[in-house]
Design a protein around this motif. Structure first.
Motif, PDB file in Angstrom:
ATOM      1  N   MET A   8      21.990 -38.938 -15.655  1.00 45.57           N
ATOM      2  CA  MET A   8      23.282 -38.686 -16.261  1.00 45.57           C
ATOM      3  C   MET A   8      24.358 -38.655 -15.174  1.00 45.57           C
ATOM      4  SD  MET A   8      24.101 -35.326 -18.538  1.00 45.57           S
ATOM      5  CE  MET A   8      24.230 -34.173 -17.187  1.00 45.57           C
ATOM      6  N   CYS A   9      25.488 -39.255 -15.432  1.00 49.16           N
ATOM      7  CA  CYS A   9      26.598 -39.247 -14.481  1.00 49.16           C
ATOM      8  C   CYS A   9      27.772 -38.532 -15.154  1.00 49.16           C
ATOM      9  CB  CYS A   9      26.964 -40.670 -14.079  1.00 49.16           C
ATOM     10  SG  CYS A   9      28.247 -40.737 -12.811  1.00 49.16           S
ATOM     11  N   VAL A  10      27.889 -37.232 -14.862  1.00 46.57           N
ATOM     12  CA  VAL A  10      28.933 -36.403 -15.461  1.00 46.57           C
ATOM     13  C   VAL A  10      29.562 -35.567 -14.353  1.00 46.57           C
ATOM     14  CG1 VAL A  10      29.460 -34.680 -17.245  1.00 46.57           C
ATOM     15  CG2 VAL A  10      27.576 -36.268 -17.591  1.00 46.57           C
ATOM     16  N   TYR A  11      30.893 -35.530 -14.334  1.00 45.45           N
ATOM     17  CA  TYR A  11      31.589 -34.847 -13.249  1.00 45.45           C
ATOM     18  C   TYR A  11      32.990 -34.463 -13.709  1.00 45.45           C
ATOM     19  CZ  TYR A  11      33.133 -39.689 -13.007  1.00 45.45           C
ATOM     20  OH  TYR A  11      33.595 -40.936 -13.348  1.00 45.45           O
ATOM     21  N   VAL A  30      28.760 -32.050 -13.143  1.00 46.48           N
ATOM     22  CA  VAL A  30      28.628 -31.195 -14.322  1.00 46.48           C
ATOM     23  C   VAL A  30      27.192 -31.340 -14.819  1.00 46.48           C
ATOM     24  CG1 VAL A  30      29.415 -30.816 -16.698  1.00 46.48           C
ATOM     25  CG2 VAL A  30      31.068 -31.407 -14.908  1.00 46.48           C
ATOM     26  N   THR A  31      26.550 -30.229 -15.122  1.00 53.45           N
ATOM     27  CA  THR A  31      25.154 -30.250 -15.555  1.00 53.45           C
ATOM     28  C   THR A  31      25.047 -30.415 -17.069  1.00 53.45           C
ATOM     29  OG1 THR A  31      25.021 -27.869 -15.919  1.00 53.45           O
ATOM     30  CG2 THR A  31      24.551 -28.672 -13.670  1.00 53.45           C
ATOM     31  N   ILE A  32      23.846 -30.741 -17.505  1.00 53.67           N
ATOM     32  CA  ILE A  32      23.576 -30.838 -18.942  1.00 53.67           C
ATOM     33  C   ILE A  32      23.831 -29.489 -19.622  1.00 53.67           C
ATOM     34  CG2 ILE A  32      21.083 -30.367 -18.852  1.00 53.67           C
ATOM     35  CD1 ILE A  32      22.404 -33.183 -20.965  1.00 53.67           C
ATOM     36  N   GLU A  33      23.537 -28.386 -18.937  1.00 52.77           N
ATOM     37  CA  GLU A  33      23.785 -27.048 -19.496  1.00 52.77           C
ATOM     38  C   GLU A  33      25.279 -26.801 -19.684  1.00 52.77           C
ATOM     39  OE1 GLU A  33      21.738 -27.601 -16.796  1.00 52.77           O
ATOM     40  OE2 GLU A  33      19.852 -27.353 -17.887  1.00 52.77           O
ATOM     41  N   GLN A  34      26.088 -27.255 -18.733  1.00 53.51           N
ATOM     42  CA  GLN A  34      27.539 -27.109 -18.871  1.00 53.51           C
ATOM     43  C   GLN A  34      28.042 -27.942 -20.052  1.00 53.51           C
ATOM     44  OE1 GLN A  34      28.109 -28.020 -14.585  1.00 53.51           O
ATOM     45  NE2 GLN A  34      29.728 -26.461 -14.692  1.00 53.51           N
TER      46      GLN A  34
END
Length: 184
Positions: A8-11, A30-34
């Motif tokens: 996953m590429c999330v930021y 940014v994590t999957i939990e966030q």
């Protein structure tokens, strides 16, 4: 569906004035939990097209999605391309959850966190994203200028954006804000 957080590429979105098609990666992941704390669900489907369609069909039954369509976005495929991209990129909400499964291409689905910061989710082939009703979000293509995605709907297919400031007092936005406060 299998959740794959390491691909996953999330930021957090940087605040530079660079073209919206660029990465805008602030370096803060940014994590999957966030994401889940924002009630956003991300899943990577890594099967064959037939296996992925089977997973989508199962999701439709489980969640009550009655309709679906496909959208292809590129300068040659979407009428009024530049105008549509401006509409997609404007900060808005919907009164329905938004479900997208990326069939081809890449783009950025940005959502606002509880502190009103943009979180950028790079979506590409195999990504399934469920965004709750009432969350501020926007969409842009990456530099490839192409994406093809399946959209799932609980009722008739519709895409009706509600922009700020009207959205700030919208029942769905207020309910969303309350839900993330209670969820944390």
């Amino acid at each position: 569906p299998k959740t794959v957080s390491d691909t996953m590429c999330v930021y957090y979105y940087d605040s530079s004035m660079a073209d919206q098609h660029e990465l805008h990666d602030s370096g803060l992941a940014v994590t999957i939990e966030q994401l889940r704390s924002m009630r956003v669900e991300y899943t990577k489907l890594e099967g064959t097209p037939e296996e992925n369609l089977e997973q989508i069909n199962k999701l439709c039954v489980e969640c009550g999605y009655q309709n679906r369509d496909e959208i292809a976005i590129s300068p040659t495929l979407l009428e009024n391309y530049e105008e549509k991209l401006k509409i997609f990129f404007a900060k808005h909400i919907h009164e329905d959850e938004e479900i997208r499964f990326v069939l081809e291409g890449r783009g950025f689905f940005d959502v606002r966190d509880k502190a009103d910061r943009w979180v950028c989710i790079l979506v590409e082939q195999g990504d399934l994203l469920v965004v709750p009703a009432g969350i501020y979000h926007r969409f842009s293509l990456d530099t490839s200028n192409y994406i093809r995605a399946m959209r799932l709907f609980k009722e008739d297919p519709k895409w009706t954006p509600i922009n700020r400031p009207e959205a700030d007092t919208n029942k769905y936005h207020v309910d969303y804000q309350r839900s993330v406060t209670e969820f944390s």
